[in-house]
Motif scaffolding. Structure first.
Motif, PDB file in Angstrom:
ATOM      1  N   HIS A  27       0.841  -1.211   0.000  1.00 20.31           N
ATOM      2  CA  HIS A  27       0.000   0.000   0.000  1.00 20.31           C
ATOM      3  C   HIS A  27       0.873   1.257   0.000  1.00 20.31           C
ATOM      4  O   HIS A  27       0.362   2.368   0.057  1.00 20.31           O
ATOM      5  CB  HIS A  27      -0.946  -0.007   1.204  1.00 20.31           C
ATOM      6  N   LEU A  28       2.202   1.068  -0.052  1.00 22.43           N
ATOM      7  CA  LEU A  28       3.129   2.202  -0.059  1.00 22.43           C
ATOM      8  C   LEU A  28       3.985   2.109  -1.311  1.00 22.43           C
ATOM      9  O   LEU A  28       4.675   1.112  -1.512  1.00 22.43           O
ATOM     10  CB  LEU A  28       4.042   2.146   1.166  1.00 22.43           C
ATOM     11  N   ILE A  29       3.927   3.142  -2.124  1.00 22.16           N
ATOM     12  CA  ILE A  29       4.684   3.063  -3.376  1.00 22.16           C
ATOM     13  C   ILE A  29       5.588   4.281  -3.533  1.00 22.16           C
ATOM     14  O   ILE A  29       5.155   5.435  -3.356  1.00 22.16           O
ATOM     15  CB  ILE A  29       3.713   2.959  -4.583  1.00 22.16           C
ATOM     16  N   PHE A  47      12.317   9.119  10.128  1.00 21.96           N
ATOM     17  CA  PHE A  47      11.072   9.484  10.810  1.00 21.96           C
ATOM     18  C   PHE A  47      10.063   8.359  10.913  1.00 21.96           C
ATOM     19  O   PHE A  47       9.129   8.433  11.705  1.00 21.96           O
ATOM     20  CB  PHE A  47      10.437  10.744  10.207  1.00 21.96           C
ATOM     21  N   CYS A  48      10.206   7.304  10.145  1.00 22.11           N
ATOM     22  CA  CYS A  48       9.205   6.225  10.191  1.00 22.11           C
ATOM     23  C   CYS A  48       9.344   5.428  11.493  1.00 22.11           C
ATOM     24  O   CYS A  48      10.413   4.910  11.793  1.00 22.11           O
ATOM     25  CB  CYS A  48       9.357   5.307   8.999  1.00 22.11           C
ATOM     26  N   PRO A  49       8.256   5.326  12.260  1.00 25.08           N
ATOM     27  CA  PRO A  49       8.338   4.635  13.556  1.00 25.08           C
ATOM     28  C   PRO A  49       8.461   3.121  13.438  1.00 25.08           C
ATOM     29  O   PRO A  49       8.593   2.433  14.445  1.00 25.08           O
ATOM     30  CB  PRO A  49       7.010   5.006  14.235  1.00 25.08           C
ATOM     31  N   ALA A  50       8.415   2.610  12.211  1.00 22.99           N
ATOM     32  CA  ALA A  50       8.511   1.155  12.041  1.00 22.99           C
ATOM     33  C   ALA A  50       9.670   0.768  11.119  1.00 22.99           C
ATOM     34  O   ALA A  50       9.755  -0.371  10.664  1.00 22.99           O
ATOM     35  CB  ALA A  50       7.191   0.616  11.493  1.00 22.99           C
ATOM     36  N   ASP A  51      10.553   1.703  10.857  1.00 22.91           N
ATOM     37  CA  ASP A  51      11.708   1.458   9.986  1.00 22.91           C
ATOM     38  C   ASP A  51      11.329   0.786   8.666  1.00 22.91           C
ATOM     39  O   ASP A  51      11.961  -0.191   8.244  1.00 22.91           O
ATOM     40  CB  ASP A  51      12.745   0.576  10.715  1.00 22.91           C
ATOM     41  N   ASN A  68       5.721  -4.047   7.602  1.00 24.42           N
ATOM     42  CA  ASN A  68       5.950  -3.551   8.962  1.00 24.42           C
ATOM     43  C   ASN A  68       5.208  -2.254   9.275  1.00 24.42           C
ATOM     44  O   ASN A  68       5.242  -1.777  10.407  1.00 24.42           O
ATOM     45  CB  ASN A  68       7.446  -3.285   9.180  1.00 24.42           C
ATOM     46  N   CYS A  69       4.573  -1.676   8.282  1.00 21.69           N
ATOM     47  CA  CYS A  69       3.965  -0.348   8.438  1.00 21.69           C
ATOM     48  C   CYS A  69       2.908  -0.357   9.537  1.00 21.69           C
ATOM     49  O   CYS A  69       2.064  -1.245   9.589  1.00 21.69           O
ATOM     50  CB  CYS A  69       3.350   0.062   7.105  1.00 21.69           C
ATOM     51  N   ILE A  70       2.946   0.639  10.435  1.00 25.59           N
ATOM     52  CA  ILE A  70       1.918   0.716  11.469  1.00 25.59           C
ATOM     53  C   ILE A  70       0.879   1.798  11.143  1.00 25.59           C
ATOM     54  O   ILE A  70       0.106   2.216  12.004  1.00 25.59           O
ATOM     55  CB  ILE A  70       2.508   0.885  12.885  1.00 25.59           C
ATOM     56  N   GLU A  71       0.883   2.228   9.885  1.00 22.91           N
ATOM     57  CA  GLU A  71      -0.220   3.037   9.324  1.00 22.91           C
ATOM     58  C   GLU A  71      -0.390   4.394   9.994  1.00 22.91           C
ATOM     59  O   GLU A  71      -1.511   4.884  10.133  1.00 22.91           O
ATOM     60  CB  GLU A  71      -1.533   2.232   9.382  1.00 22.91           C
ATOM     61  N   CYS A  72       0.723   5.010  10.415  1.00 20.26           N
ATOM     62  CA  CYS A  72       0.590   6.293  11.093  1.00 20.26           C
ATOM     63  C   CYS A  72       0.365   7.437  10.118  1.00 20.26           C
ATOM     64  O   CYS A  72      -0.272   8.428  10.453  1.00 20.26           O
ATOM     65  CB  CYS A  72       1.822   6.564  11.956  1.00 20.26           C
ATOM     66  N   GLY A  73       0.904   7.313   8.911  1.00 23.17           N
ATOM     67  CA  GLY A  73       0.692   8.362   7.912  1.00 23.17           C
ATOM     68  C   GLY A  73       1.804   9.400   7.825  1.00 23.17           C
ATOM     69  O   GLY A  73       1.745  10.307   6.999  1.00 23.17           O
ATOM     70  N   THR A  74       2.812   9.270   8.645  1.00 23.23           N
ATOM     71  CA  THR A  74       3.872  10.292   8.673  1.00 23.23           C
ATOM     72  C   THR A  74       4.580  10.439   7.324  1.00 23.23           C
ATOM     73  O   THR A  74       4.784  11.551   6.844  1.00 23.23           O
ATOM     74  CB  THR A  74       4.927   9.938   9.751  1.00 23.23           C
ATOM     75  N   CYS A  75       4.922   9.315   6.702  1.00 19.05           N
ATOM     76  CA  CYS A  75       5.704   9.384   5.464  1.00 19.05           C
ATOM     77  C   CYS A  75       4.960  10.133   4.359  1.00 19.05           C
ATOM     78  O   CYS A  75       5.559  10.748   3.502  1.00 19.05           O
ATOM     79  CB  CYS A  75       6.096   7.988   4.988  1.00 19.05           C
ATOM     80  N   ARG A  76       3.652  10.064   4.436  1.00 15.56           N
ATOM     81  CA  ARG A  76       2.822  10.715   3.421  1.00 15.56           C
ATOM     82  C   ARG A  76       3.069  12.214   3.377  1.00 15.56           C
ATOM     83  O   ARG A  76       3.107  12.825   2.314  1.00 15.56           O
ATOM     84  CB  ARG A  76       1.358  10.444   3.777  1.00 15.56           C
ATOM     85  N   GLU A  85       3.533   7.393  -2.414  1.00 12.05           N
ATOM     86  CA  GLU A  85       2.100   7.304  -2.649  1.00 12.05           C
ATOM     87  C   GLU A  85       1.520   6.479  -1.522  1.00 12.05           C
ATOM     88  O   GLU A  85       1.893   5.333  -1.319  1.00 12.05           O
ATOM     89  CB  GLU A  85       1.862   6.618  -3.998  1.00 12.05           C
ATOM     90  N   TRP A  86       0.631   7.080  -0.766  1.00 11.83           N
ATOM     91  CA  TRP A  86       0.202   6.488   0.500  1.00 11.83           C
ATOM     92  C   TRP A  86      -1.289   6.235   0.508  1.00 11.83           C
ATOM     93  O   TRP A  86      -2.082   7.151   0.310  1.00 11.83           O
ATOM     94  CB  TRP A  86       0.550   7.455   1.625  1.00 11.83           C
ATOM     95  N   VAL A  87      -1.661   5.007   0.725  1.00 12.11           N
ATOM     96  CA  VAL A  87      -3.065   4.689   1.011  1.00 12.11           C
ATOM     97  C   VAL A  87      -3.080   3.721   2.194  1.00 12.11           C
ATOM     98  O   VAL A  87      -2.045   3.200   2.587  1.00 12.11           O
ATOM     99  CB  VAL A  87      -3.788   4.029  -0.193  1.00 12.11           C
TER     100      VAL A  87
HETATM  101  S1  SF4 Z   1       2.675   5.146   7.533  1.00 11.28           S
HETATM  102 FE1  SF4 Z   1       4.703   5.563   6.709  1.00 11.28          FE
HETATM  103  S2  SF4 Z   1       5.836   6.445   8.394  1.00 11.28           S
HETATM  104 FE2  SF4 Z   1       4.038   5.431   9.286  1.00 11.28          FE
HETATM  105  S3  SF4 Z   1       4.702   3.361   9.784  1.00 11.28           S
HETATM  106 FE3  SF4 Z   1       3.852   3.267   7.743  1.00 11.28          FE
HETATM  107  S4  SF4 Z   1       5.589   3.548   6.400  1.00 11.28           S
HETATM  108 FE4  SF4 Z   1       6.240   4.238   8.412  1.00 11.28          FE
END
Ligand code: SF4
Ligand SMILES: Cc1cc2nc3c(=O)[nH]c(=O)nc-3n(C[C@H](O)[C@H](O)[C@H](O)COP(=O)(O)OP(=O)(O)OC[C@H]3O[C@@H](n4cnc5c(N)ncnc54)[C@H](O)[C@@H]3O)c2cc1C
Ligand code: SF4
Lengths: 100, 434
Positions: A27-29, A47-51, A68-76, A85-87
């Motif tokens: 879901h991350l491109i 900055f990504c909390p899940a590396d 490993n993404c914890i879906e916080c949205g920071t990278c977006r 590209e974040w969904v």
């Molecule tokens: S949303 Fe982005 S910054 Fe947050 S955990 Fe997932 S990849 Fe990392």
């Protein structure tokens, strides 16, 4: 002290505590790997909390461990080139917190 | 799903969405509540304080049945320096009956709250992500989900999809948040036996305590928290994303640092980490709030930046906005008018509510939190206050008068001179007092 060792977990161990149901599709491109090549700061490596992001200097690409993404949205919103590209993962997929 | 038609579709089963769905369903409307998580709360995390007032308005005496952790009787504020802390605390038994707030866990609370909306007739559609809104002739008339054949039609769509509100952006209700309008929080849930928690925090059986932590965030604008649950502790820290970018620090390293602080370490010692979580907090405040309604849609809660960061209030504002949106949907339904003009009732109600009043009060705060002031406020100043107190309280033969002078000079130095200390104090005062 045993207690202390348990307290300072490496990030892999932290992520191991979360229940994931990974989709087989990311879901991350990364929109454009050339932008990463020219990115002077490579902030996503920090900055990504899940590396999730790591710059692979040999292959000249940003690798994405989307499982490993914890879906916080920071990278977006934090990638200076808006190159990600974040969904959200598909409904029912991704993380499930037991406490929250 | 294609033929299903609803009066209201609510996207997101957090506190805002569940409240909206509950109110609209009680009003006799046909409501769908859509949530992408396996269950409501599966994707959510927070520091952990739930307030009575706004939920009580919807469900009287809910605390007798809702899954809550401890009743908060004591609130502490710690100003952390490297090795020490200045501590302020307030405890009052009047917080017990009726309770003012509790600690809670989202996986349990959100499920319970959404179940109230289901009991009122709301149709749960979980494990389903909404990927887009359907717009026809400039009006929102439904949503598209990631289910096969997943279009759902409705007269009103209530967007309660949280801080990353992709749908709000789709509607151009707001642009992307700027990195200095959000903080990233990481949190651990640490298991510890009940009795240990009670002993260490000086609590009786169901009583709880919260500690807010200022300082030791590597000079980044941010706050830590350590809250007591029944048999776990919640320890976390949130820092401004712009600061994380600037310093290139890994967020969990800030948390690991806090865990090593001598005062914090004592309280969590021997505990076992059960869960790690991360989430954004909208911190843009009043000026970042988007338009709240348009043709066929309303937006609530975090998606509309309704968080009072100073008082760590968000769930209550989410519930309040959800309730007001639910009420506006009922009015629109009976007037058979779903236009922007009709749904502006919701925006007006928000304006008259505590949401607007409180966020407006703190609207200057955002400006205060940017570098280099953030470095002073969250790094150097807490250290200087601690150092000043160390000197002041050390009995070493130096006269108190000199000590006081020295202490003041230390603070002055951090601020960059007396005028700057005055300037910062004034700026802070203005930020807190609108
Ligand atoms: S949303 Fe982005 S910054 Fe947050 S955990 Fe997932 S990849 Fe990392
Ligand atoms: C670390 C931290 C500490 C906090 N501490 C406190 C505190 O102590 N007290 C307090 O009151 N507030 C606190 N807050 C703030 C509070 O958590 C939020 O303000 C509140 O949860 C907002 O509620 P909401 O319903 O608007 O959004 P959310 O709770 O984020 O709910 C949004 C829901 O929508 C779902 N969703 C999103 N997109 C879609 C989609 N496309 N399709 C389907 N579903 C979707 C999500 O899965 C989620 O369940 C804290 C926040 C954080 C991160
Ligand atoms: S910060 Fe953005 S542009 Fe830079 S390396 Fe990471 S993804 Fe690529």
């Amino acid at each position: 002290m045993e207690g202390d060792e348990r307290m300072s977990k490496a990030i892999e161990e932290k992520l191991y505590l979360i229940r994931y149901k990974a989709d087989d599709k990311s879901h991350l491109i990364i929109r454009n790997q050339d932008a990463c090549l020219n990115c002077p700061t490579k902030e996503c490596n920090f900055f990504c909390p899940a590396d999730v992001y790591e710059w692979d200097a040999e292959g000249n690409v940003t690798t994405v461990a989307y499982e490993n993404c914890i879906e916080c949205g920071t990278c977006r919103l934090a990638c200076p080139a808006y190159n990600i590209e974040w969904v959200y993962p598909k409904g029912g997929h991704g993380i499930t917190y037991r406490f929250g | 799903m294609a033929d299903e038609r609803f009066d209201v579709v609510v996207v997101g089963a957090g506190p805002a969405g569940a409240a909206a769905a509950l109110v609209a369903a009680r009003g006799g409307l046909k409501v769908a509540l859509i949530e992408r998580g396996e269950y409501p709360g599966a994707k959510n995390t927070f520091g952990g304080v739930l307030y009575r007032k706004q939920i009580e308005q919807l469900i009287p005496e809910f605390w007798k049945t809702a899954p809550l952790e401890r009743t908060i009787v004591e609130q502490r504020l710690w100003l952390l320096a490297r090795e020490s802390t200045v501590s302020v605390s307030f405890r009052d038994d009047r917080f017990i009956n009726p309770p003012n707030c509790w600690t809670g866990q989202r996986s349990k609370f959100d499920q319970w709250f959404a179940a109230q909306a289901e009991a009122a007739g709301g149709v749960p559609i979980y494990e389903t992500g909404v990927t887009d809104v359907v717009v026809e002739d400039g009006k929102v008339v439904g949503v598209i989900t990631d289910r096969e054949d997943g279009e759902l039609r409705a007269n009103v769509v209530i967007i309660a999809d949280g801080v990353n509100s992709l749908l709000g952006k789709r509607l151009q209700a707001h642009r992307e948040w700027q990195p200095d309008q959000v903080s990233l929080a990481v949190k651990e849930v640490i298991a510890l036996p009940k009795e240990k928690i009670q002993d260490r925090f000086n609590l009786d059986k169901n009583e709880g305590c919260t500690i807010e932590l200022v300082g030791e965030t590597m000079g980044m604008a941010g706050l830590g928290f350590l809250y007591t649950n029944t048999d776990t502790l919640s320890l976390g820290v949130g820092v401004m994303v712009s600061d994380l970018k600037r310093l290139k620090v890994k967020p969990y390293e800030v948390l690991n640092g806090l865990k090593q602080h001598p005062m914090v370490r004592r309280l969590i010692d021997g505990g076992e980490v059960k869960e790690y979580a991360g989430h954004l907090i909208p911190e843009g405040g009043f000026t970042a709030m988007p338009p709240l309604a348009g043709d066929g849609w309303m937006i609530c809660g975090d998606a509309a930046q309704m968080v009072n960061a100073v008082h760590r209030e968000g769930t209550n504002l989410a519930v309040e906005s959800g309730r007001l949106a639910g009420e506006a949907a009922i009015q629109a339904h009976f007037a058979e008018d779903y236009t922007s003009a009709s749904l502006q009732e919701y925006a007006t109600a928000v304006r008259k509510s505590i949401i607007h009043k409180d966020l407006k009060k703190y609207k200057g705060l955002h400006g205060l939190l940017s570098f280099p002031d953030s470095d002073k406020l969250f790094g150097q100043l807490p250290q200087a206050v601690n150092d000043a107190l160390f000197d002041f309280l050390s009995v070493d033969g130096a006269p108190k008068r000199d000590k006081q002078k020295l202490a003041f000079r230390k603070l002055e130095k951090v601020a960059g001179g007396r005028m700057d200390l005055v300037r910062m104090a004034l700026k802070g005062w203005r930020a807190m007092n609108g």
